[in-house]
Design an enzyme around this catalytic site. Structure first.
Site, PDB file in Angstrom:
ATOM      1  N   LYS A  82       6.611  -1.858   3.458  1.00 43.22           N
ATOM      2  CA  LYS A  82       8.060  -1.679   3.394  1.00 43.22           C
ATOM      3  C   LYS A  82       8.838  -2.786   4.099  1.00 43.22           C
ATOM      4  O   LYS A  82       9.974  -3.088   3.704  1.00 43.22           O
ATOM      5  CB  LYS A  82       8.449  -0.318   3.967  1.00 43.22           C
ATOM      6  CG  LYS A  82       7.952   0.843   3.121  1.00 43.22           C
ATOM      7  CD  LYS A  82       8.467   2.182   3.627  1.00 43.22           C
ATOM      8  CE  LYS A  82       7.945   3.314   2.748  1.00 43.22           C
ATOM      9  NZ  LYS A  82       8.554   4.613   3.087  1.00 43.22           N
ATOM     10  N   ASP A 105      15.037   5.756   1.914  1.00 43.45           N
ATOM     11  CA  ASP A 105      14.397   6.585   2.940  1.00 43.45           C
ATOM     12  C   ASP A 105      15.378   7.051   4.008  1.00 43.45           C
ATOM     13  O   ASP A 105      15.264   8.161   4.528  1.00 43.45           O
ATOM     14  CB  ASP A 105      13.281   5.799   3.648  1.00 43.45           C
ATOM     15  CG  ASP A 105      11.989   5.751   2.856  1.00 43.45           C
ATOM     16  OD1 ASP A 105      11.788   6.618   1.990  1.00 43.45           O
ATOM     17  OD2 ASP A 105      11.186   4.837   3.112  1.00 43.45           O
ATOM     18  N   ALA A 118       7.159   2.665  14.318  1.00 39.88           N
ATOM     19  CA  ALA A 118       8.275   1.736  14.119  1.00 39.88           C
ATOM     20  C   ALA A 118       8.089   0.890  12.868  1.00 39.88           C
ATOM     21  O   ALA A 118       8.630  -0.204  12.762  1.00 39.88           O
ATOM     22  CB  ALA A 118       8.440   0.836  15.348  1.00 39.88           C
ATOM     23  N   GLY A 119       7.307   1.397  11.910  1.00 37.97           N
ATOM     24  CA  GLY A 119       7.122   0.705  10.637  1.00 37.97           C
ATOM     25  C   GLY A 119       8.284   0.960   9.709  1.00 37.97           C
ATOM     26  O   GLY A 119       9.395   1.294  10.151  1.00 37.97           O
ATOM     27  N   GLY A 120       8.043   0.823   8.405  1.00 36.78           N
ATOM     28  CA  GLY A 120       9.131   0.951   7.440  1.00 36.78           C
ATOM     29  C   GLY A 120       9.828   2.297   7.482  1.00 36.78           C
ATOM     30  O   GLY A 120      11.061   2.366   7.561  1.00 36.78           O
ATOM     31  N   ALA A 121       9.058   3.389   7.442  1.00 37.44           N
ATOM     32  CA  ALA A 121       9.664   4.718   7.486  1.00 37.44           C
ATOM     33  C   ALA A 121      10.331   4.957   8.832  1.00 37.44           C
ATOM     34  O   ALA A 121      11.409   5.570   8.915  1.00 37.44           O
ATOM     35  CB  ALA A 121       8.601   5.785   7.218  1.00 37.44           C
ATOM     36  N   ASP A 167       5.633  -4.411  21.025  1.00 42.11           N
ATOM     37  CA  ASP A 167       6.643  -5.410  20.676  1.00 42.11           C
ATOM     38  C   ASP A 167       7.469  -4.945  19.485  1.00 42.11           C
ATOM     39  O   ASP A 167       8.686  -5.153  19.425  1.00 42.11           O
ATOM     40  CB  ASP A 167       5.989  -6.764  20.368  1.00 42.11           C
ATOM     41  CG  ASP A 167       5.462  -7.449  21.618  1.00 42.11           C
ATOM     42  OD1 ASP A 167       5.974  -7.144  22.712  1.00 42.11           O
ATOM     43  OD2 ASP A 167       4.548  -8.289  21.505  1.00 42.11           O
ATOM     44  N   TYR A 224       3.485  13.768   3.839  1.00 39.82           N
ATOM     45  CA  TYR A 224       3.685  14.897   2.928  1.00 39.82           C
ATOM     46  C   TYR A 224       2.395  15.336   2.220  1.00 39.82           C
ATOM     47  O   TYR A 224       2.434  16.191   1.332  1.00 39.82           O
ATOM     48  CB  TYR A 224       4.779  14.588   1.896  1.00 39.82           C
ATOM     49  CG  TYR A 224       4.481  13.469   0.929  1.00 39.82           C
ATOM     50  CD1 TYR A 224       3.769  13.708  -0.240  1.00 39.82           C
ATOM     51  CD2 TYR A 224       4.941  12.177   1.157  1.00 39.82           C
ATOM     52  CE1 TYR A 224       3.515  12.693  -1.152  1.00 39.82           C
ATOM     53  CE2 TYR A 224       4.693  11.159   0.259  1.00 39.82           C
ATOM     54  CZ  TYR A 224       3.985  11.428  -0.901  1.00 39.82           C
ATOM     55  OH  TYR A 224       3.730  10.427  -1.800  1.00 39.82           O
TER      56      TYR A 224
END
Length: 519
Positions: free
Chosen positions: A300, A338, A376-379, A402, A465
């Site tokens: 993402k 999202d 802290a990724g895309g979602a 970081d 999900y």
């Protein structure tokens, strides 16, 4: 858009039967027919203790639908290790006994087809097949291979390959779309899945499926071919959409988007796309036929570099989960559905029970609340920015400190080391949001926080999900917290994607009904 109508292509759905006994194979023929097969492939080499000619007669007599007889030697990817002359005699007999199709390998095709008796026997159509270990051959080489197979006198040509990358499949699509002869061509395995699903678009004669309960990697089920993908509706004009992810097998997108396309009369198909290299993927799949994508783990953030333009919201978040190819110039435009999907799912869950302590006067029921975000990724970025816009106080944990600090800086929040999560004590009434794959199938027993802290959260949200109610949600519910499943976020972001994909308003009630029934 107009109605799709009925059967618009000539693709035949074939059930591949690899049963271990003759009795089971007879039963499986009837199951395959009930699940939507037009024809079945009988893999005689998979049978244990095959007795010729008795068993062959049992299989061919009173068969419920047309059959392809295959007796594949181990050297060609099958399981037969016996006498070669006996194997060929079985294939000759199958033709004598009226099998609808006989599948023979290229290495024996010239000799068999030159036999006068073989050529004169019955009305069986002959499939001459060739299996390639790799798909590195140039398009021209594959075309020459097809011409060589055609010279055997085959009625139908079949080319099956392994593949190491989804980008290699364009050679299959090119081969199919330029073929002047009846052709079956696809790649095996999970990376080759779309070569099966998109075969009807590019002119493939057969698309193969497995019967329920007998999964084959890279092979869709017969039920999914009919119910989810609606292969009988796919034609040369069908627009292709898909999920770019790694892994991708968990995706529920096809069972939501495809029926919705058909419901509104939009000629599109949505397929899972296991992508290893984003830049290679977009450079190869540049055709207008590939009209849009969902973007999943782990791409993402990285996919933004592949977009020609990025919507301001997605740019501020730093993550894209939806890409649309603009029809006017072919440029890739990145969006993020999202953010609103996740935050409104959380807000609406709180609102259903009613706001307390004057919360009704606040802009949002999460305003001023402690918002504990794991991942802290895309979602995670979408959740963090959504929480920030509502005035929540965001605390971020990520295994990459970081990355957590970078996101915290962007949303005026706070980053904490991931190791501190186990002992973190939230404020009473805080909100917890898991935006990591922790708890996703198949590792469903894990949760990202200490179980004893769940009693202090007012609401727990899980972006996972699959399964619908994760261990985290079950434990949180037992601790007295409100819970919001990732299914709700999935539905809402998919509605946003559908609007972008089709340029029209999604039938929200229809999509919600699918999610409630199928997920």
């Amino acid at each position: 858009m107009g109605s799709l109508g009925v059967l618009k292509n000539t693709t035949t759905v074939c059930g591949q039967l690899m049963s271990r006994s003759v009795e089971e194979m007879v039963s499986d023929m009837f199951k395959a027919k009930a699940q939507g097969a037009d024809v079945v492939e009988l893999r005689l080499d998979c049978l244990k203790g095959f007795r010729f000619p008795r068993d062959l007669g049992l299989l061919l007599n009173d068969r419920p639908l047309p059959v392809i007889v295959v007796y594949r030697p181990k050297s060609e990817g099958g399981e037969y290790e016996g006498d070669e002359n006996m194997r060929l005699e079985v294939l000759r007999a199958a033709k004598d006994m009226g099998a609808d199709y006989i599948d023979i390998e290229l290495k024996v095709a010239f000799d068999l087809m030159e036999e006068q008796k073989f050529n004169q026997r019955g009305s069986s159509k002959i499939i001459v097949s060739c299996f390639l270990d790799t798909l590195t051959s140039a398009k021209e080489d594959l075309s020459q291979l097809v011409a060589h197979i055609q010279s055997t006198g085959a009625d139908i040509i079949k080319v099956v390959s392994n593949t190491s990358s989804i980008t290699e499949l364009t050679r299959i699509f090119h081969l199919l779309s330029h073929s002047q002869v009846p052709l079956i061509a696809y790649s095996a395995g999970e990376r080759g899945l779309i070569s099966q699903l998109l075969g009807p678009k590019f002119g493939g004669l057969f698309v193969y499926g497995s019967i329920d309960g007998y999964p084959v990697q890279g092979l869709p089920t017969l039920h999914s071919l009919r119910q989810a993908y609606g292969v009988e509706h796919i034609d040369a004009d069908t627009k292709i959409f898909g999920l770019i992810s790694k892994p991708v097998s968990h995706s529920k997108g096809p069972i939501l988007h495809n029926p919705t396309f058909r419901y509104v009369g939009y000629n599109g198909v949505y397929v899972p796309m296991l992508v290893d290299d984003l830049k290679d993927f977009f450079s190869v799949y540049s055709s207008p036929d590939f009209a849009g994508y969902s973007v999943g783990i782990p791409y993402k953030e990285a996919v933004m570099e592949c977009c020609d333009e990025v919507h301001p919201l997605a740019k501020s978040i730093g993550a894209v989960n939806t890409i649309v190819r603009r029809s006017s110039d072919g440029k890739l435009i990145g969006y993020n559905t999202d953010c609103e999907a996740s935050i409104t799912a959380i807000e609406d869950s709180i609102k259903v029970l009613g706001c307390i302590n004057g919360e009704a006067l606040l802009p949002s029921p999460i305003t001023a609340k402690q918002f504990v975000l794991v991942g802290a990724g895309g979602a995670g970025r979408a959740l963090a920015f959504g929480a920030k816009t509502r005035g929540a106080r965001v605390i971020i944990f990520d295994i990459d400190f970081d990355r957590a600090k970078s996101l915290a800086h962007a949303v005026c929040g706070e980053a904490r080391p991931f190791k501190d999560l186990a002992n973190f004590q939230p404020e009473k009434g805080a909100i917890l949001a898991n935006a990591t794959p922790i708890g996703m199938h198949p590792s469903t027993d894990r949760i990202p926080v200490a179980q004893e802290t769940l009693k202090d959260y007012r609401l727990v949200f899980d972006a996972v999900y699959t399964p619908r109610k994760t261990t985290l949600l079950r434990d949180a519910e037992n601790a007295g917290a409100l819970i919001v499943s990732g299914v709700e976020m999935f539905l809402r972001q998919a509605i946003g994607q559908f609007n972008l994909f089709t340029g029209s308003k999604a039938p929200e009630d229809f999509m919600r009904a699918i999610v409630m029934e199928k997920f």
